[in-house]
Design a protein around this motif. Structure first.
Motif, short mmCIF file in Angstrom:
data_model
loop_
_atom_site.label_atom_id
_atom_site.label_comp_id
_atom_site.label_asym_id
_atom_site.label_seq_id
_atom_site.Cartn_x
_atom_site.Cartn_y
_atom_site.Cartn_z
N GLN A 207 35.81 23.42 38.23
CA GLN A 207 37.11 23.34 37.55
C GLN A 207 37.20 24.35 36.41
O GLN A 207 37.95 24.13 35.46
N GLN A 208 36.42 25.44 36.53
CA GLN A 208 36.39 26.46 35.47
C GLN A 208 35.92 25.87 34.15
O GLN A 208 36.35 26.31 33.08
N PHE A 277 34.51 30.02 41.14
CA PHE A 277 35.68 29.15 41.24
C PHE A 277 36.65 29.61 42.32
O PHE A 277 36.90 30.78 42.48
N ASP A 279 40.27 27.54 44.63
CA ASP A 279 41.08 26.32 44.72
C ASP A 279 40.34 25.17 45.41
O ASP A 279 40.46 24.01 45.00
N GLY A 282 37.86 23.61 43.19
CA GLY A 282 38.56 22.91 42.13
C GLY A 282 38.96 21.50 42.56
O GLY A 282 38.81 20.53 41.81
N ILE A 283 39.45 21.39 43.78
CA ILE A 283 39.84 20.09 44.33
C ILE A 283 38.61 19.19 44.49
O ILE A 283 38.62 18.02 44.10
N HIS A 286 37.48 17.97 41.10
CA HIS A 286 38.39 16.95 40.55
C HIS A 286 38.19 15.60 41.23
O HIS A 286 38.28 14.55 40.59
N LEU A 306 43.31 27.19 52.71
CA LEU A 306 44.35 26.17 52.91
C LEU A 306 44.10 24.99 51.95
O LEU A 306 43.70 23.90 52.35
N CYS A 307 44.37 25.25 50.69
CA CYS A 307 43.99 24.28 49.65
C CYS A 307 44.85 23.02 49.71
O CYS A 307 44.35 21.93 49.41
N TYR A 308 46.11 23.17 50.08
CA TYR A 308 46.96 21.98 50.18
C TYR A 308 46.44 21.06 51.30
O TYR A 308 46.29 19.85 51.10
N ASP A 309 46.13 21.64 52.44
CA ASP A 309 45.58 20.84 53.55
C ASP A 309 44.28 20.17 53.13
O ASP A 309 44.03 19.00 53.46
N LEU A 311 43.32 19.37 50.10
CA LEU A 311 43.62 18.31 49.14
C LEU A 311 44.04 17.03 49.86
O LEU A 311 43.55 15.93 49.57
N GLN B 208 36.97 32.26 30.87
CA GLN B 208 36.97 31.02 31.67
C GLN B 208 37.22 29.80 30.79
O GLN B 208 36.71 28.71 31.07
N PHE B 211 41.68 26.66 30.58
CA PHE B 211 41.87 25.24 30.86
C PHE B 211 41.16 24.38 29.81
O PHE B 211 41.73 23.43 29.26
N ASN B 230 48.09 28.64 39.89
CA ASN B 230 46.93 29.44 40.27
C ASN B 230 46.42 30.30 39.12
O ASN B 230 45.62 31.21 39.34
N LEU B 243 44.96 22.62 37.81
CA LEU B 243 43.83 21.98 37.12
C LEU B 243 44.34 21.09 35.98
O LEU B 243 43.84 19.98 35.77
N ASN B 246 45.82 17.89 37.32
CA ASN B 246 44.73 17.00 37.71
C ASN B 246 44.18 16.25 36.50
O ASN B 246 43.81 15.08 36.59
N TYR B 259 49.77 22.78 44.89
CA TYR B 259 48.81 23.29 45.88
C TYR B 259 49.53 23.81 47.13
O TYR B 259 49.09 24.76 47.76
N LYS B 260 50.64 23.19 47.46
CA LYS B 260 51.42 23.67 48.62
C LYS B 260 51.95 25.09 48.34
O LYS B 260 51.87 25.97 49.20
N GLN B 263 49.03 27.55 48.60
CA GLN B 263 48.66 27.83 49.99
C GLN B 263 49.68 28.76 50.66
O GLN B 263 49.31 29.69 51.38
#
Lengths: 319, 319
Positions: A207-208, A277, A279, A282-283, A286, A306-309, A311, B208, B211, B230, B243, B246, B259-260, B263
């Motif tokens: 998460q950075q 890091f 996406d 990061g998910i 979290h 495909l970060c949304y998928d 998640l 870094q 966040f 992003n 982030l 979250n 996130y959508k 992506q």
């Protein structure tokens, strides 16, 4: 930040080796060792100390999974250094042959770092004791504590406190899940139940927050800090050593050799292997998940971004 | 972290536009607006409000450098939203025609954000007053305060405190130079000399820490938080909105639309333009330098990864 007790442990080769199966060239490892020496880092961890077997061969698993004495000596002898860092290796529970180890005064390494999960704390502390009996400095790195049941963790810490042979107790954010306030909370627990132990901290950068959480650990009294050159390490990687040395005002440190190693060795390596890091990590961080699903996702070119998928899929796993 | 007063401002288009001269496609801006609406973000900043001139044309500088009413309406009308975010634009000192502005009730935007350096604080606060007279919500974003002389900054804060027309006072880490302890220190100063003002925070991610520093600002009482999808933004970019959402536990926020958008819109954009942490920006932030030298370095393929050379060159500038 200056505190004379602060020490920095470079685990570039050990944690970085998790992403290329410890297939670093000798020249690369020598460069890292040289940079560690010249930058004034206190400890350098050069790999794991696993048992070679028919399944786990040096060819398939890389020499730094085994850290034979001759290999360690080859690195140490490659660069003269007035005040060289201690050399550490990591032990995995059940995969180290403690009986084959030489005493420290006949060995090229100085520190045994024992990685274990909470349920394996007895085995871990047994390795600590036997390592200390041989003269090594010792650490226990309790992994994935963010996913441990609190009472189990407390019981483990009680056992740690009773183990005189242990030099450093590590808080390890294996899943890159911690915010700084959680680092503080866990360290409060560690200090409460293992008050006599010096503390170490090992971050992951999902998460950075690896560098920021390491700063928080310093504020909370941790004196042994893990970091890697350019943040190399499994998944999202670790706290960047160069950022950490910039932050620390201790005059014994010099960041320039680290940037030199990055420019000469790590920039080309970044073309070959990925860390740091993104996406997906990061998910994963979290959600406080083991990084294996995120690493699998990143290894598949079709879905790696495909970060949304990811998640949605990972959140449903929690449902 | 939950606090009902916390508000999030998405400055994706405004700060992101600094790296592509505001040449986003309408579809891209609509996607960002939609994501902001659906995620529950409180404010969205859609660009700058500069004066068109022969030198500064819409063609060369992109429509989001000018934020004409028709363009803003086109975006806002593209997505129905029950509780839409406030729309903000940024004013640069000397480059905005305040006389041409409509009152807020006849305007598509709601908030005027005035960016100014410490020496321009009078001009900045004049813009704030005139914007408030027109009914807009107002912020003053004091840039590069990490490089301002303390007494000058204090004088500016005194003037800020006397300006009843100002809604939010921003601490801006323009150079990405702050550690969390410095965020706290500057915010103490802001609270001491401008105690009646609500505070905002705008980070950059050179080390870094965007966040992490935003989390610190929350802890220190800041209630308006800038972030971008992003982490897009000039140089090392900003605090990643996803982030941050979250981290925030406020139930009004939903991270999934962000996130959508990543992506679908940001992954392809990353192939075209660069943003985010790298070694060069890390050095620039640590040295508390304006990012222009780092950006110039990154734009030159021959030297963009020569971080050791950059460190030596930039350190000598300080000598």
């Amino acid at each position: 930040m200056f505190r004379k007790e602060l020490k920095v442990l470079d685990c570039t080769i050990r944690d970085g080796g998790l992403i290329n199966n410890y297939h670093f060239t000798d020249d690369f490892v020598k460069s890292v060792y040289r940079a560690a020496c010249e930058s004034g880092v206190d400890v350098i961890e050069l790999g794991k100390k696993l048992i070679v077997s028919e399944e786990y061969t040096r060819e398939a698993y890389g020499k730094w999974n085994f850290c034979d004495d001759d290999d360690l000596k080859m690195i140490i002898d490659s660069h003269e250094c007035e005040n060289r860092p201690l050399v550490a290796v990591m032990f995995d529970i059940g995969r180290v042959d403690i009986n084959s180890l030489q005493p420290r005064d006949q060995s090229p390494f100085d520190m045994a770092r024992v990685a274990c999960y909470v349920p394996d704390i007895d085995k871990g502390l047994d390795l600590v004791k036997r390592s200390k009996d041989l003269g090594y400095e010792t650490t226990i790195n309790i992994m994935a504590c963010s996913a441990a049941i609190r009472t189990d963790l407390i019981e483990a810490l009680n056992q740690v406190e009773e183990t005189a042979e242990l030099d450093y107790l590590y808080l390890v954010d294996s899943y890159g899940a911690f915010y700084s306030e959680q680092v503080t909370d866990y360290l409060e627990l560690y200090k409460k139940y293992a008050p006599s132990k010096e503390l170490g901290f090992h971050a992951h950068n999902n998460q950075q927050l690896a560098f920021a959480n390491t700063q928080q650990a310093i504020i909370d009294g941790v004196n042994l800090l893990d970091a890697t050159i350019n943040g190399i390490g499994r998944g999202a990687g670790n706290c960047n050593l160069e950022l950490l040395l910039n932050f620390l005002k201790n005059p014994k440190f010099d960041v320039r050799p680290i940037y030199k190693a990055i420019q000469e060795q790590f920039v080309p390596l970044r073309e070959e292997i990925e860390w740091g890091f993104n996406d997906i990590y990061g998910i994963s961080g979290h959600l406080n998940h083991h990084p294996r699903a995120a690493m699998k996702c990143r290894s598949d070119k079709e879905i790696r971004d495909l970060c949304y998928d990811f998640l949605i899929e990972q959140t449903q796993l929690n449902a």
